[in-house]
Write an enzyme that holds these catalytic residues in place. Structure first.
Site, PDB file in Angstrom:
ATOM      1  N   SER A  25       0.850  -1.195   0.000  1.00 42.00           N
ATOM      2  CA  SER A  25       0.000   0.000   0.000  1.00 42.00           C
ATOM      3  C   SER A  25       0.883   1.241   0.000  1.00 42.00           C
ATOM      4  CB  SER A  25      -0.871  -0.002   1.257  1.00 42.00           C
ATOM      5  OG  SER A  25      -1.461   1.269   1.449  1.00 42.00           O
TER       6      SER A  25
ATOM      7  N   TYR B  54      -1.475  -0.916  10.297  1.00 46.15           N
ATOM      8  CA  TYR B  54      -1.605  -1.339   8.896  1.00 46.15           C
ATOM      9  C   TYR B  54      -0.396  -0.861   8.088  1.00 46.15           C
ATOM     10  CZ  TYR B  54      -3.722  -1.366   4.166  1.00 46.15           C
ATOM     11  OH  TYR B  54      -3.984  -1.560   2.834  1.00 46.15           O
TER      12      TYR B  54
HETATM   13  P1  NDP Z   1     -11.395  -6.645   0.650  1.00 47.18           P
HETATM   14  O1  NDP Z   1     -11.716  -6.571   2.106  1.00 47.18           O
HETATM   15  O2  NDP Z   1     -12.366  -6.082  -0.325  1.00 47.18           O
HETATM   16  O3  NDP Z   1     -11.080  -8.178   0.259  1.00 47.18           O
HETATM   17  C1  NDP Z   1     -10.227  -8.902   1.093  1.00 47.18           C
HETATM   18  C2  NDP Z   1     -10.171 -10.357   0.663  1.00 47.18           C
HETATM   19  O4  NDP Z   1      -9.277 -11.065   1.547  1.00 47.18           O
HETATM   20  C3  NDP Z   1     -11.504 -11.060   0.768  1.00 47.18           C
HETATM   21  O5  NDP Z   1     -11.560 -12.072  -0.204  1.00 47.18           O
HETATM   22  C4  NDP Z   1     -11.453 -11.658   2.175  1.00 47.18           C
HETATM   23  O6  NDP Z   1     -12.374 -12.726   2.324  1.00 47.18           O
HETATM   24  C5  NDP Z   1      -9.994 -12.109   2.224  1.00 47.18           C
HETATM   25  N1  NDP Z   1      -9.459 -12.230   3.590  1.00 47.18           N
HETATM   26  C6  NDP Z   1      -9.396 -11.259   4.532  1.00 47.18           C
HETATM   27  N2  NDP Z   1      -8.908 -11.746   5.680  1.00 47.18           N
HETATM   28  C7  NDP Z   1      -8.644 -13.065   5.474  1.00 47.18           C
HETATM   29  C8  NDP Z   1      -8.156 -14.117   6.293  1.00 47.18           C
HETATM   30  N3  NDP Z   1      -7.816 -13.919   7.574  1.00 47.18           N
HETATM   31  N4  NDP Z   1      -8.006 -15.344   5.753  1.00 47.18           N
HETATM   32  C9  NDP Z   1      -8.362 -15.571   4.463  1.00 47.18           C
HETATM   33  N5  NDP Z   1      -8.839 -14.615   3.647  1.00 47.18           N
HETATM   34  C10 NDP Z   1      -8.987 -13.376   4.144  1.00 47.18           C
HETATM   35  O7  NDP Z   1      -9.973  -5.938   0.519  1.00 47.18           O
HETATM   36  P2  NDP Z   1      -9.228  -5.206  -0.708  1.00 47.18           P
HETATM   37  O8  NDP Z   1      -9.489  -5.904  -1.965  1.00 47.18           O
HETATM   38  O9  NDP Z   1      -9.474  -3.758  -0.597  1.00 47.18           O
HETATM   39  O10 NDP Z   1      -7.707  -5.434  -0.253  1.00 47.18           O
HETATM   40  C11 NDP Z   1      -6.865  -6.459  -0.763  1.00 47.18           C
HETATM   41  C12 NDP Z   1      -5.435  -6.096  -0.438  1.00 47.18           C
HETATM   42  O11 NDP Z   1      -5.126  -4.834  -1.037  1.00 47.18           O
HETATM   43  C13 NDP Z   1      -5.151  -5.947   1.056  1.00 47.18           C
HETATM   44  O12 NDP Z   1      -3.885  -6.468   1.353  1.00 47.18           O
HETATM   45  C14 NDP Z   1      -5.165  -4.446   1.251  1.00 47.18           C
HETATM   46  O13 NDP Z   1      -4.361  -4.057   2.338  1.00 47.18           O
HETATM   47  C15 NDP Z   1      -4.566  -3.986  -0.062  1.00 47.18           C
HETATM   48  N6  NDP Z   1      -4.854  -2.595  -0.385  1.00 47.18           N
HETATM   49  C16 NDP Z   1      -6.140  -2.150  -0.527  1.00 47.18           C
HETATM   50  C17 NDP Z   1      -6.374  -0.819  -0.824  1.00 47.18           C
HETATM   51  C18 NDP Z   1      -7.742  -0.270  -1.003  1.00 47.18           C
HETATM   52  O14 NDP Z   1      -7.879   0.961  -1.066  1.00 47.18           O
HETATM   53  N7  NDP Z   1      -8.778  -1.073  -1.118  1.00 47.18           N
HETATM   54  C19 NDP Z   1      -5.278   0.144  -0.963  1.00 47.18           C
HETATM   55  C20 NDP Z   1      -3.963  -0.435  -0.801  1.00 47.18           C
HETATM   56  C21 NDP Z   1      -3.781  -1.748  -0.517  1.00 47.18           C
HETATM   57  P3  NDP Z   1     -13.019 -13.112   3.792  1.00 47.18           P
HETATM   58  O15 NDP Z   1     -13.348 -11.828   4.476  1.00 47.18           O
HETATM   59  O16 NDP Z   1     -14.193 -13.968   3.494  1.00 47.18           O
HETATM   60  O17 NDP Z   1     -11.948 -13.880   4.502  1.00 47.18           O
END
Ligand code: NDP
Length: 258
Positions: free
Chosen positions: A145, A158
């Site tokens: 990020s 984070y």
């Molecule tokens: P979302 O919350 O929309 O999606 C997250 C995904 O990860 C879901 O599929 C969720 O499924 C899964 N997940 C979360 N925790 C776990 C766990 N403990 N075990 C298994 N699966 C897990 O997030 P984003 O798409 O926004 O983010 C994805 C990545 O991008 C992250 O690393 C985030 O930090 C990074 N990012 C996002 C930004 C943004 O603005 N959106 C900006 C910069 C970086 P479930 O909850 O069912 O487990």
């Protein structure tokens, strides 16, 4: 032309049911890769797998909580048997945050964010190493990020996990280059996903986000497919001399002095 194809390559994308991970699953399969993904919500995971199946995409999945060490091990065992001991691509995407001031965070918050974002990505990289090496052409992509590069409000834990990820990218690239494993990170800015929707329920986050977007040279949030395209590029043979890099996908936010 093989330089611009992922045909026959195998990939593990964590957190592929929503947001950026979902876009990465679709992008890698569009380039010809076979993908395994995971998430905690088994119902949502099965819905996605059915959806991909009906589109003719090769995606399988495991329900697992990446916070739990044994579940990470089980996930990699599944991937190992499904892909015959060889993995070309590991995308460490799953991640989470809790918007708070540094003075407000609890020990539980610290542990949840650290384990989900950093410990799990570190451990999965260790577990994937023999499979990536065996493939003869391995790639790790960390979804980092911009908050791991510059300071932004309400995300000190984070941001620390993402800063750690950026450094880990460099160390692993140097340790594993000899094994034909490239290691890169992408650092997105504010991307429209379920994560942003949920943290914007906090009015402080909403206020900061609109202010920061207004200051971004391209003054809008990004879309998941503007991240997945870069992830796919980094995995292509066309990118074969790029390793140890952290690439910001941020509409120019990290370079502006305006
Ligand atoms: P979302 O919350 O929309 O999606 C997250 C995904 O990860 C879901 O599929 C969720 O499924 C899964 N997940 C979360 N925790 C776990 C766990 N403990 N075990 C298994 N699966 C897990 O997030 P984003 O798409 O926004 O983010 C994805 C990545 O991008 C992250 O690393 C985030 O930090 C990074 N990012 C996002 C930004 C943004 O603005 N959106 C900006 C910069 C970086 P479930 O909850 O069912 O487990």
């Amino acid at each position: 032309e093989q330089r611009w194809s992922l045909k026959g390559m195998t990939a593990l994308v964590t957190g592929g049911t929503r947001g950026i991970g979902y876009a990465i699953v679709e992008e890698l399969t569009a380039f010809g890769a076979i993908v395994h993904t995971c998430s905690r919500n088994e119902t949502e995971l099965n819905e996605r797998i059915q959806e991909w199946k009906s589109k003719g995409l090769k995606v399988s999945g495991s329900a697992c909580d990446l916070k739990i060490r044994a579940e990470r091990q089980k996930l990699m065992e599944t991937v190992c048997s499904e892909f015959d001991g060889k993995l070309n691509i590991l995308v460490n995407n799953a991640g989470t945050t809790i918007p708070k001031e540094a003075t407000e965070f609890t020990m539980e918050d610290f542990s949840t964010i650290m384990t989900t974002n950093f410990e799990s990505a570190y451990h999965l990289s260790q577990l994937a190493y023999p499979l990536l090496k065996a493939s003869g052409n391995g790639n790790i992509i960390f979804i980092s990020s911009v908050t791991g590069v510059i300071a932004v409000p309400l995300c000190s834990i984070y941001a620390s996990t993402k800063g750690a990820m950026n450094q880990l990218t460099k160390n692993l690239a140097c340790e594993w280059g000899k094994d034909n494993i490239r290691v890169n990170a992408v650092a997105p800015w504010i991307i429209r996903t379920s994560l942003i929707d949920s943290i914007e329920k906090d009015p402080r986050v909403l206020e900061h986000a609109s202010r920061l977007i207004a200051r971004t040279p391209i003054p809008r949030p990004g879309e998941p497919n503007e991240v997945s395209s870069v992830v796919a590029f980094l995995c292509l043979p066309a990118a074969s001399y790029i390793t140890g890099q952290v690439i910001c996908i941020d509409g120019g936010y990290s370079v502006t002095g305006f």
